[in-house]
Motif scaffolding. Structure first.
Motif, PDB file in Angstrom:
ATOM      1  N   GLN A  50      83.775  43.615 121.999  1.00 25.18           N
ATOM      2  CA  GLN A  50      82.729  44.333 122.726  1.00 25.18           C
ATOM      3  C   GLN A  50      83.096  45.818 122.700  1.00 25.18           C
ATOM      4  OE1 GLN A  50      82.535  42.300 126.500  1.00 25.18           O
ATOM      5  NE2 GLN A  50      81.353  40.634 125.624  1.00 25.18           N
ATOM      6  N   PHE A  51      82.821  46.440 121.573  1.00 26.16           N
ATOM      7  CA  PHE A  51      83.291  47.792 121.334  1.00 26.16           C
ATOM      8  C   PHE A  51      82.549  48.850 122.135  1.00 26.16           C
ATOM      9  CE2 PHE A  51      84.886  45.335 117.749  1.00 26.16           C
ATOM     10  CZ  PHE A  51      86.241  45.607 117.893  1.00 26.16           C
ATOM     11  N   ASP A  52      81.392  48.510 122.676  1.00 24.81           N
ATOM     12  CA  ASP A  52      80.744  49.444 123.602  1.00 24.81           C
ATOM     13  C   ASP A  52      81.574  49.568 124.873  1.00 24.81           C
ATOM     14  OD1 ASP A  52      80.046  46.741 124.072  1.00 24.81           O
ATOM     15  OD2 ASP A  52      78.267  47.321 125.218  1.00 24.81           O
ATOM     16  N   GLN A  53      82.170  48.462 125.303  1.00 27.57           N
ATOM     17  CA  GLN A  53      83.045  48.493 126.477  1.00 27.57           C
ATOM     18  C   GLN A  53      84.376  49.162 126.156  1.00 27.57           C
ATOM     19  OE1 GLN A  53      83.342  44.607 128.253  1.00 27.57           O
ATOM     20  NE2 GLN A  53      81.118  44.361 128.301  1.00 27.57           N
ATOM     21  N   VAL A  54      84.903  48.907 124.971  1.00 28.96           N
ATOM     22  CA  VAL A  54      86.133  49.579 124.535  1.00 28.96           C
ATOM     23  C   VAL A  54      85.887  51.089 124.533  1.00 28.96           C
ATOM     24  CG1 VAL A  54      87.729  49.953 122.619  1.00 28.96           C
ATOM     25  CG2 VAL A  54      86.984  47.629 123.167  1.00 28.96           C
ATOM     26  N   HIS A  55      84.769  51.491 123.977  1.00 26.93           N
ATOM     27  CA  HIS A  55      84.414  52.909 123.880  1.00 26.93           C
ATOM     28  C   HIS A  55      84.397  53.558 125.262  1.00 26.93           C
ATOM     29  CE1 HIS A  55      81.633  56.351 123.313  1.00 26.93           C
ATOM     30  NE2 HIS A  55      82.306  56.476 122.181  1.00 26.93           N
ATOM     31  N   ALA A  56      83.851  52.885 126.249  1.00 29.91           N
ATOM     32  CA  ALA A  56      83.768  53.427 127.610  1.00 29.91           C
ATOM     33  C   ALA A  56      85.143  53.613 128.247  1.00 29.91           C
ATOM     34  CB  ALA A  56      82.913  52.515 128.482  1.00 29.91           C
ATOM     35  N   LEU A  62      88.269  60.968 122.526  1.00 27.40           N
ATOM     36  CA  LEU A  62      88.059  59.824 121.637  1.00 27.40           C
ATOM     37  C   LEU A  62      86.615  59.336 121.693  1.00 27.40           C
ATOM     38  CD1 LEU A  62      91.343  57.753 122.127  1.00 27.40           C
ATOM     39  CD2 LEU A  62      90.717  59.275 120.236  1.00 27.40           C
ATOM     40  N   ARG A  63      86.010  59.359 122.872  1.00 29.60           N
ATOM     41  CA  ARG A  63      84.598  58.963 122.979  1.00 29.60           C
ATOM     42  C   ARG A  63      83.712  59.903 122.165  1.00 29.60           C
ATOM     43  NH1 ARG A  63      85.850  58.632 128.541  1.00 29.60           N
ATOM     44  NH2 ARG A  63      84.495  60.418 128.956  1.00 29.60           N
ATOM     45  N   GLU A  64      84.083  61.193 122.130  1.00 30.00           N
ATOM     46  CA  GLU A  64      83.305  62.160 121.351  1.00 30.00           C
ATOM     47  C   GLU A  64      83.518  61.975 119.854  1.00 30.00           C
ATOM     48  OE1 GLU A  64      84.602  65.864 123.054  1.00 30.00           O
ATOM     49  OE2 GLU A  64      83.250  65.667 124.775  1.00 30.00           O
ATOM     50  N   ARG A  65      84.684  61.505 119.472  1.00 29.46           N
ATOM     51  CA  ARG A  65      85.028  61.354 118.056  1.00 29.46           C
ATOM     52  C   ARG A  65      84.520  60.037 117.462  1.00 29.46           C
ATOM     53  NH1 ARG A  65      91.131  61.489 117.295  1.00 29.46           N
ATOM     54  NH2 ARG A  65      90.801  63.264 118.663  1.00 29.46           N
ATOM     55  N   TYR A  66      84.481  58.978 118.262  1.00 29.69           N
ATOM     56  CA  TYR A  66      84.143  57.647 117.760  1.00 29.69           C
ATOM     57  C   TYR A  66      82.908  57.093 118.461  1.00 29.69           C
ATOM     58  CZ  TYR A  66      88.838  57.556 115.764  1.00 29.69           C
ATOM     59  OH  TYR A  66      89.959  57.845 115.046  1.00 29.69           O
ATOM     60  N   SER A  67      82.175  56.302 117.717  1.00 31.86           N
ATOM     61  CA  SER A  67      81.075  55.534 118.295  1.00 31.86           C
ATOM     62  C   SER A  67      81.560  54.085 118.419  1.00 31.86           C
ATOM     63  CB  SER A  67      79.848  55.585 117.389  1.00 31.86           C
ATOM     64  OG  SER A  67      80.105  54.869 116.189  1.00 31.86           O
ATOM     65  N   PRO A  68      80.882  53.266 119.196  1.00 33.60           N
ATOM     66  CA  PRO A  68      81.263  51.850 119.236  1.00 33.60           C
ATOM     67  C   PRO A  68      81.215  51.197 117.847  1.00 33.60           C
ATOM     68  CG  PRO A  68      79.877  52.353 121.113  1.00 33.60           C
ATOM     69  CD  PRO A  68      79.874  53.572 120.225  1.00 33.60           C
ATOM     70  N   ASP A  69      80.245  51.590 117.023  1.00 27.83           N
ATOM     71  CA  ASP A  69      80.167  51.031 115.666  1.00 27.83           C
ATOM     72  C   ASP A  69      81.371  51.436 114.826  1.00 27.83           C
ATOM     73  OD1 ASP A  69      77.771  49.751 116.203  1.00 27.83           O
ATOM     74  OD2 ASP A  69      76.549  51.396 115.418  1.00 27.83           O
ATOM     75  N   GLN A  70      81.796  52.686 114.968  1.00 21.89           N
ATOM     76  CA  GLN A  70      82.974  53.164 114.225  1.00 21.89           C
ATOM     77  C   GLN A  70      84.226  52.429 114.696  1.00 21.89           C
ATOM     78  OE1 GLN A  70      83.084  55.376 111.585  1.00 21.89           O
ATOM     79  NE2 GLN A  70      85.188  54.659 111.419  1.00 21.89           N
TER      80      GLN A  70
END
Length: 129
Positions: A50-56, A62-70
């Motif tokens: 669940q990379f949207d949760q990882v991203h959060a 890091l949130r600015e550099r990566y998207s959940p898809d990345q």
């Protein structure tokens, strides 16, 4: 007559037992609970993909550099990603905090660390090295 009066005397009502205060149970506060919670959420979200949760849970840079898809693509491309998450999960949950309590480190393997930073929203993952 004295005997008659003596028979009419009723004993005093029993007194209620004195209240015994409840024992004081010390409250143990785990100062590192917020750190442990963020790492546990990171592990659970990673394992569930669940990379949207990882991203959060990542630090602002890091949130600015990566998207959940990345994050998902990088996770799939890294052959040791699953093993690293498993090793972090097994690691002793003892963090070393900076003196200003703005950064914390968890050593999850010899020479390998997970670093966290305190942001306005709380603790966030800064690096997994």
């Amino acid at each position: 007559m004295v005997l008659l009066l003596a028979g009419c005397v009723t004993p005093p009502a029993p007194r209620p037992a004195p209240e015994v205060p409840a024992p004081v149970v010390p409250v143990v506060v785990d100062a590192q609970a917020p750190l442990k919670a963020v790492v546990a959420q990171f592990i659970a979200a990673s394992e569930a993909r669940q990379f949207d949760q990882v991203h959060a849970l990542l630090s602002k840079p890091l949130r600015e550099r990566y998207s959940p898809d990345q994050l998902a693509r990088d996770y799939d491309a890294e052959p040791l990603a699953v093993e690293r998450v498993a090793a972090i999960k097994k690691a002793s949950a003892r963090f070393t905090e900076s003196k200003d309590q703005a950064r914390a480190t968890l050593e999850w393997a010899a020479g390998r660390t997970l670093r966290l930073v305190r942001e306005d929203e709380g603790w966030r993952i800064a690096t997994v090295e």
